[in-house]
Design a protein around this motif. Structure first.
Motif, short mmCIF file in Angstrom:
data_model
loop_
_atom_site.label_atom_id
_atom_site.label_comp_id
_atom_site.label_asym_id
_atom_site.label_seq_id
_atom_site.Cartn_x
_atom_site.Cartn_y
_atom_site.Cartn_z
N ASN A 43 79.90 -83.95 46.14
CA ASN A 43 80.31 -85.23 47.00
C ASN A 43 81.23 -86.18 45.95
OD1 ASN A 43 80.63 -86.93 49.04
ND2 ASN A 43 78.83 -89.13 48.97
N HIS A 44 80.97 -86.82 45.24
CA HIS A 44 81.71 -87.85 44.01
C HIS A 44 82.70 -86.57 43.13
CE1 HIS A 44 79.15 -90.70 45.68
NE2 HIS A 44 78.50 -89.93 45.85
N LEU A 45 83.15 -85.84 43.82
CA LEU A 45 83.71 -85.38 42.96
C LEU A 45 85.08 -85.93 41.25
CD1 LEU A 45 85.76 -82.44 45.23
CD2 LEU A 45 83.84 -82.39 43.68
N PRO A 46 85.22 -87.18 41.96
CA PRO A 46 85.76 -88.16 40.35
C PRO A 46 84.72 -88.41 39.43
CG PRO A 46 86.59 -88.41 42.40
CD PRO A 46 85.88 -87.24 42.59
N SER A 47 83.76 -88.72 39.90
CA SER A 47 82.80 -88.67 39.44
C SER A 47 82.23 -87.27 37.80
CB SER A 47 81.22 -89.08 39.43
OG SER A 47 80.27 -89.21 38.96
N THR A 48 82.05 -86.23 39.11
CA THR A 48 81.83 -85.43 38.68
C THR A 48 83.38 -84.27 37.32
OG1 THR A 48 80.81 -84.68 40.23
CG2 THR A 48 81.17 -82.37 38.68
N LEU A 49 84.36 -84.59 37.40
CA LEU A 49 85.35 -84.49 36.37
C LEU A 49 85.12 -85.71 35.79
CD1 LEU A 49 87.68 -82.85 35.84
CD2 LEU A 49 89.47 -84.46 37.43
N SER A 50 84.87 -86.88 35.51
CA SER A 50 84.44 -87.56 34.51
C SER A 50 83.35 -86.92 33.71
CB SER A 50 84.33 -89.07 34.66
OG SER A 50 84.33 -90.33 34.12
N LEU A 51 82.66 -87.12 34.61
CA LEU A 51 81.31 -86.10 33.71
C LEU A 51 82.03 -85.13 32.59
CD1 LEU A 51 77.86 -86.02 35.86
CD2 LEU A 51 78.66 -87.17 33.64
N LEU A 98 89.64 -87.38 25.15
CA LEU A 98 89.32 -87.07 26.59
C LEU A 98 88.68 -88.18 26.92
CD1 LEU A 98 87.63 -84.08 24.84
CD2 LEU A 98 88.73 -83.78 27.37
N PHE A 99 87.67 -89.30 25.75
CA PHE A 99 86.92 -90.45 26.37
C PHE A 99 88.18 -90.78 27.91
CE2 PHE A 99 83.76 -90.69 23.23
CZ PHE A 99 82.51 -89.29 24.16
N THR A 100 89.65 -91.06 26.96
CA THR A 100 90.78 -92.01 27.09
C THR A 100 90.53 -91.61 29.15
OG1 THR A 100 91.66 -92.51 26.14
CG2 THR A 100 92.83 -92.32 27.82
N LEU A 101 90.54 -89.67 29.37
CA LEU A 101 90.68 -89.24 30.76
C LEU A 101 89.03 -89.32 31.25
CD1 LEU A 101 92.46 -85.70 29.04
CD2 LEU A 101 93.32 -87.37 30.88
N CYS A 102 88.34 -89.65 31.10
CA CYS A 102 87.00 -89.48 31.33
C CYS A 102 87.10 -91.15 32.15
CB CYS A 102 85.12 -90.10 30.25
SG CYS A 102 84.29 -90.40 31.33
N PHE A 103 88.11 -92.00 31.16
CA PHE A 103 87.90 -94.00 31.64
C PHE A 103 89.52 -93.84 32.86
CE2 PHE A 103 85.68 -95.44 28.39
CZ PHE A 103 84.70 -96.29 29.04
N TYR A 104 89.78 -92.56 32.60
CA TYR A 104 91.35 -92.54 33.84
C TYR A 104 90.65 -92.27 35.03
CZ TYR A 104 96.36 -92.92 34.31
OH TYR A 104 97.28 -93.38 34.86
N THR A 105 89.55 -91.56 35.42
CA THR A 105 89.24 -90.42 36.64
C THR A 105 87.92 -91.72 37.82
OG1 THR A 105 88.82 -88.51 34.63
CG2 THR A 105 88.01 -88.42 36.69
N HIS A 106 86.82 -91.55 36.81
CA HIS A 106 85.82 -92.66 36.72
C HIS A 106 85.35 -93.63 36.27
CE1 HIS A 106 82.64 -93.50 39.40
NE2 HIS A 106 82.87 -93.09 40.58
N ILE A 107 85.29 -95.20 37.36
CA ILE A 107 85.09 -96.42 36.13
C ILE A 107 83.47 -96.05 36.19
CG2 ILE A 107 84.86 -97.41 38.04
CD1 ILE A 107 87.19 -98.36 34.06
#
Length: 166
Positions: free
Chosen positions: A109-117, A138-147
């Motif tokens: 259900n929360h695909l951006p969160s899964t991508l951030s994980l 990769l941490f930057t991409l993590c923040f850029y995907t789901h806050i």
């Protein structure tokens, strides 16, 4: 599939980016006629917009992402734990995560969160492998995907730093 409505918000946001000609900080597509500030990190929407612009149907993307993302997350989690800890622990972590239906529903259900994980786990792996520049990217991409999800990884790195001197 798709079973949840969250993906439709992300498809609509990606469509809004396409109509605007790129990333926009003003959400005109959902809060008409005035709009509102768009606060969601844009990486997931830009990825979807890229594929939609290439001619792939939004509904097809939603179905594919709902299948690929949870499986990818489980495989990446298993590999990270197996590589950095033990195969036995990786098996039990994956068994526990896979047996939780609410965890599965949350991951689709929360695909951006899964991508951030996924980005966060890759970043932790690079950090443990002593590759700080790749970890930062990769941490930057993590923040850029789901806050929201990214702060859990920030806390993990800080706690890791407190307990590990090197």
């Amino acid at each position: 599939l798709p079973q949840h409505i969250d993906i439709y918000y992300h498809l609509l946001t990606s469509w809004g980016f396409i109509k605007a000609g790129g990333y926009t900080t003003w959400d005109f597509w959902q809060y008409a006629p005035i709009g509102r500030t768009h606060l969601y990190p844009p990486l997931f929407h830009l990825i979807i917009a890229f594929f939609m612009k290439a001619g792939i149907s939004g509904l097809f993307l939603a179905k594919v992402l709902n299948i690929i993302m949870p499986v990818s997350f489980a495989a990446i989690l298993w590999n990270f734990i197996r590589k950095n800890y033990s195969s036995r622990l990786a098996f039990w972590v994956l068994a526990c995560a896979s047996s939780s239906f609410s965890f599965y529903l949350s991951s689709i259900n929360h695909l951006p969160s899964t991508l951030s994980l996924i980005f966060g786990i890759f970043a932790l792996d690079k950090l443990l492998g002593k590759k700080p520049l790749q970890s930062i990217l990769l941490f930057t991409l993590c923040f850029y995907t789901h806050i929201g999800t990214s702060w859990f990884f920030m806390a993990s790195v800080l706690l890791y730093g407190l307990f590990r001197k090197e």
